[in-house]
Structures are given as structure tokens and as C-alpha cells.
Design a protein around this motif. Structure first.
Motif, mmCIF file in Angstrom:
data_model
loop_
_atom_site.group_PDB
_atom_site.id
_atom_site.type_symbol
_atom_site.label_atom_id
_atom_site.label_comp_id
_atom_site.label_asym_id
_atom_site.label_seq_id
_atom_site.Cartn_x
_atom_site.Cartn_y
_atom_site.Cartn_z
ATOM 1 N N UNK A 1 0.834 -1.208 0.000
ATOM 2 C CA UNK A 1 0.000 0.000 0.000
ATOM 3 C C UNK A 1 0.862 1.249 0.000
ATOM 4 N N UNK A 2 1.955 1.223 0.772
ATOM 5 C CA UNK A 2 2.826 2.387 0.860
ATOM 6 C C UNK A 2 3.670 2.554 -0.397
ATOM 7 N N UNK A 3 4.421 1.523 -0.753
ATOM 8 C CA UNK A 3 5.403 1.646 -1.825
ATOM 9 C C UNK A 3 4.766 1.644 -3.214
ATOM 10 N N UNK A 4 3.672 0.914 -3.381
ATOM 11 C CA UNK A 4 3.086 0.760 -4.712
ATOM 12 C C UNK A 4 1.892 1.690 -4.940
ATOM 13 N N UNK A 5 1.279 2.205 -3.884
ATOM 14 C CA UNK A 5 0.108 3.061 -4.068
ATOM 15 C C UNK A 5 0.328 4.482 -3.530
ATOM 16 N N UNK A 6 0.663 4.593 -2.250
ATOM 17 C CA UNK A 6 0.732 5.919 -1.627
ATOM 18 C C UNK A 6 1.856 6.769 -2.227
ATOM 19 N N UNK A 7 3.059 6.200 -2.297
ATOM 20 C CA UNK A 7 4.199 6.974 -2.802
ATOM 21 C C UNK A 7 4.014 7.403 -4.260
ATOM 22 N N UNK A 8 3.646 6.505 -5.192
ATOM 23 C CA UNK A 8 3.422 6.965 -6.570
ATOM 24 C C UNK A 8 2.345 8.040 -6.670
ATOM 25 N N UNK A 9 1.265 7.889 -5.910
ATOM 26 C CA UNK A 9 0.171 8.862 -5.964
ATOM 27 C C UNK A 9 0.646 10.237 -5.521
ATOM 28 N N UNK A 10 1.319 10.316 -4.372
ATOM 29 C CA UNK A 10 1.763 11.601 -3.845
ATOM 30 C C UNK A 10 2.871 12.214 -4.696
ATOM 31 N N UNK A 11 3.829 11.387 -5.134
ATOM 32 C CA UNK A 11 4.938 11.915 -5.937
ATOM 33 C C UNK A 11 4.447 12.462 -7.268
ATOM 34 N N UNK A 12 3.527 11.775 -7.905
ATOM 35 C CA UNK A 12 3.030 12.256 -9.198
ATOM 36 C C UNK A 12 2.218 13.534 -9.043
ATOM 37 N N UNK A 13 1.395 13.607 -8.017
ATOM 38 C CA UNK A 13 0.652 14.848 -7.781
ATOM 39 C C UNK A 13 1.598 16.016 -7.536
ATOM 40 N N UNK A 14 2.692 15.744 -6.820
ATOM 41 C CA UNK A 14 3.644 16.805 -6.502
ATOM 42 C C UNK A 14 4.471 17.222 -7.713
ATOM 43 N N UNK A 15 5.137 16.255 -8.357
ATOM 44 C CA UNK A 15 6.105 16.595 -9.405
ATOM 45 C C UNK A 15 5.473 16.752 -10.788
ATOM 46 N N UNK A 16 4.611 15.843 -11.190
ATOM 47 C CA UNK A 16 3.989 15.935 -12.512
ATOM 48 C C UNK A 16 2.647 16.655 -12.479
ATOM 49 N N UNK A 17 2.122 16.869 -11.259
ATOM 50 C CA UNK A 17 0.896 17.628 -11.146
ATOM 51 C C UNK A 17 1.187 19.101 -10.939
ATOM 52 N N UNK A 18 1.588 19.453 -9.728
ATOM 53 C CA UNK A 18 1.737 20.860 -9.385
ATOM 54 C C UNK A 18 2.999 21.478 -9.976
ATOM 55 N N UNK A 19 4.174 20.851 -9.745
ATOM 56 C CA UNK A 19 5.433 21.474 -10.191
ATOM 57 C C UNK A 19 5.482 21.581 -11.713
ATOM 58 N N UNK A 20 5.211 20.498 -12.432
ATOM 59 C CA UNK A 20 5.253 20.520 -13.894
ATOM 60 C C UNK A 20 4.299 21.561 -14.459
ATOM 61 N N UNK A 21 3.059 21.574 -13.977
ATOM 62 C CA UNK A 21 2.063 22.474 -14.562
ATOM 63 C C UNK A 21 2.240 23.920 -14.112
#
Length: 331
Positions: A159-179
């Protein structure tokens, strides 16, 4: 399948000086948020580790494994959640959530996942070759292996390594920072967000492959206009990483090498076919706009402003310091 990619509209009202000021401000804001997340990540991890040890010493119940996995999840949520909420609160006026919350096309999503897995295979091979090359000069880079717990607790790990981390990292780096950085050009935004991602991830032994992964995932997020594409690419990559760790821990050395090589060949082959099909379907594959405004600022001028920023230099020094700590010179 027509591309969903849409460059953002130009803003001819801003001068070059104002654009450079905005780049400096966004770089400083992003780095401060990432550093705050790193500090909280370390502090929370240390405090929870001590708490877990105290609980284990005060009871005969085998609570340490489950406490460790729960703590790991909390540390991830705090470490990525704090900069995520901070940047969203401060920068929400500079981007639109709707711009990356579209539903991705199934065909394009499969292409993206296949390409990401092929990149993972190539990146892992490149990292192994690089480490072997450094070994010729008696240099070794320490790296942390993934430890998969026994019993019921792997569920919490997954749950942590395969779900939580990808979800949060993508929202941070490819969601907010990229856009947020798209207003200065999509090419600039792709590269700078991938650079932040690779440095914040602290994957020192695979910095280049992590940086390239950030660019590829960022491109497909822009291409599909969906952060869910990046999340799924990241999830599948982490699943493969866990499988490789299982090969290493459960099999003999030779058998693990054969299994890993076979899996890599399959991933690279599928990825090549995915790239070919993607190129055939797209009119302008892998094309993004270089400048989103009517400014005459060159790409190099934008990067010079971002990378020569004192905050970015400090961030780089912290990264290099941590990297040097992993270097071992042996005889």
C-alpha cells in the motif's frame, strides 16, 4: 488516437524581466517546499522509530513489524504531503487542476506504461554497468535495498510503496510542479520538474535514469492531459522494482540473474514495440512547445535563471553532500 496534448495559451502582457522574476520566485518556493518535506521526513522517521522501539520494549506482543510499516506510510505521507499542500496553497492561482485531471485513452495509457517499464530496464542495466565501472577504480556507491516484510505485513508495504508513494509523488512533481512551470514553456517545465524529481528522490546511484523517467512520465502526463497516466506508470514501475527485489532475496545468485535478465528482455522488447506503435499513431510524436509566451527569452536564458538561483545552488550542494556520503573507496 489523436493526442490530447494542448499547449497553454500565451501571455503577451508580461515582460521578459517579469518572467525571469517569476522563474526565480517559483524555483525558490519549490525548493523551500521540497526541503521542508525532506526535513519533516527525517524528523518524523526518527521520532516514529524511537516510538516503535519503546513500544516493542514495553510489551511482549510482536508489534514492531506492523508499527514499522504503518510508520513508513505516515512518513511518506508527511514527507510528500507537506510540500504538496504547501505548493498547492501558494501556487494554485498559477495553474488549473482541470488541466491534468482528464481520463487518459486506454491505448495511449498502455503505450506509456510499456515505455516506462522499458526505460526502467535500461536504467537498471545502465546503473549496474556504471557501478561496475566505478568498481574498477576501487569506488563503490552504497545503495539501500527494498526490504519486504514477512507474514501479513507485506500488505501494508505494498500500500505504501506501490500506491501511496506513486500517488503523492506524481501529484507533486507531474501535477503541481510541472504544470506550474508550463507558463515558461513545456520543454522547460519537463526538464526542470524532472530535475527536481531526481534530486528530491535521492536516488544517487541511478540519478540519470530517474531524471529520464521524470521526463518520460511528464511528457505522457502532458500528452494525455491526465495525472492518472503518470500515477499508473509509477505504480507499474514500483511493482517491477519489488519483483526484482523478490528475485534477489528468494533465488540463488545465478537464478536471480537469469530471471532478472529475462524480465528485462521482455520489458525492453515490449517497450520497443510500444514506441514504434506510438510513433505511427502520432503526427508529431514526442513534440512539446519550447515557449508558451510571446517572450523572446531563449531556453538557455530561462535555465540560467533557474539553475543559477542561490536556492537551487544550495539544493544542489545538499544533494552532492548526501551523494558523497554514499561513496566508499575500498582497497
Amino acid at each position: 488516437m489523436p493526442s490530447a496534448y494542448q499547449p497553454i495559451g500565451s501571455d503577451s502582457m508580461q515582460s521578459d524581466k517579469k518572467l525571469l522574476q517569476d522563474i526565480r520566485y517559483l524555483v525558490v518556493t519549490t525548493i523551500l517546499a521540497l526541503l521542508s518535506g525532506t526535513i519533516l521526513y527525517q524528523l518524523t522517521g526518527t521520532l516514529l522509530f524511537r516510538f516503535n522501539q519503546a513500544v516493542q520494549q514495553s510489551t511482549a506482543l510482536p508489534l514492531l513489524p506492523i508499527l514499522t510499516q504503518v510508520s513508513s506510510g505516515l512518513v511518506s505521507i508527511i514527507g510528500f504531503g507537506v510540500p504538496l499542500l504547501t505548493l498547492y496553497t501558494m501556487l494554485k492561482s498559477t495553474f488549473s487542476l482541470r488541466s491534468f485531471l482528464h481520463r487518459p485513452a486506454e491505448t495511449g495509457l498502455l503505450h506509456a506504461i510499456a515505455i516506462a517499464l522499458g526505460l526502467l530496464a535500461l536504467g537498471t542495466l545502465f546503473t549496474d554497468i556504471s557501478n561496475n565501472f566505478l568498481g574498477l577504480f576501487q569506488i563503490k556507491l552504497l545503495k539501500s535495498d527494498i526490504l519486504i516484510p514477512d507474514g501479513f505485513f507485506p500488505l501494508l508495504f505494498w500500500m505504501n510503496y506501490v500506491l501511496i508513494i506513486p500517488f503523492l509523488e506524481e501529484l507533486l512533481f507531474r501535477g503541481i510542479i510541472l504544470h506550474t512551470f508550463r507558463r515558461f514553456g513545456d520543454l522547460f517545465a519537463l526538464i526542470i520538474s524532472a530535475l527536481f524529481y531526481a534530486m528530491a528522490e535521492e536516488t544517487y546511484t541511478s540519478f540519470i535514469s530517474t531524471f529520464l523517467f521524470g521526463i518520460v512520465v511528464g511528457y505522457f502526463v502532458l500528452h494525455s492531459r491526465s495525472i492518472f497516466t503518470g500515477i499508473l506508470m509509477h505504480i507499474f514501475q514500483n511493482i517491477i522494482i519489488v519483483i526484482l527485489s523478490i528475485f534477489t532475496s528468494a533465488l540463488e545468485s545465478d537464478a536471480a540473474t537469469i530471471a532478472q535478465t529475462t524480465l528485462f528482455l521482455i520489458m525492453i522488447t515490449v517497450s520497443i514495440f510500444a514506441v514504434i506503435r506510438f510513433i505511427k499513431k502520432e503526427k508529431k510524436p514526442f513534440a512539446v512547445t519550447e515557449n508558451a509566451s510571446d517572450s523572446d527569452l531563449t531556453l538557455s536564458a530561462r535555465f540560467k535563471t533557474a539553475l543559477c538561483n542561490p536556492a537551487f545552488i544550495l539544493f544542489s550542494l545538499v544533494f552532492l553532500y548526501r551523494f558523497v556520503q554514499l561513496v566508499q573507496i575500498f582497497k
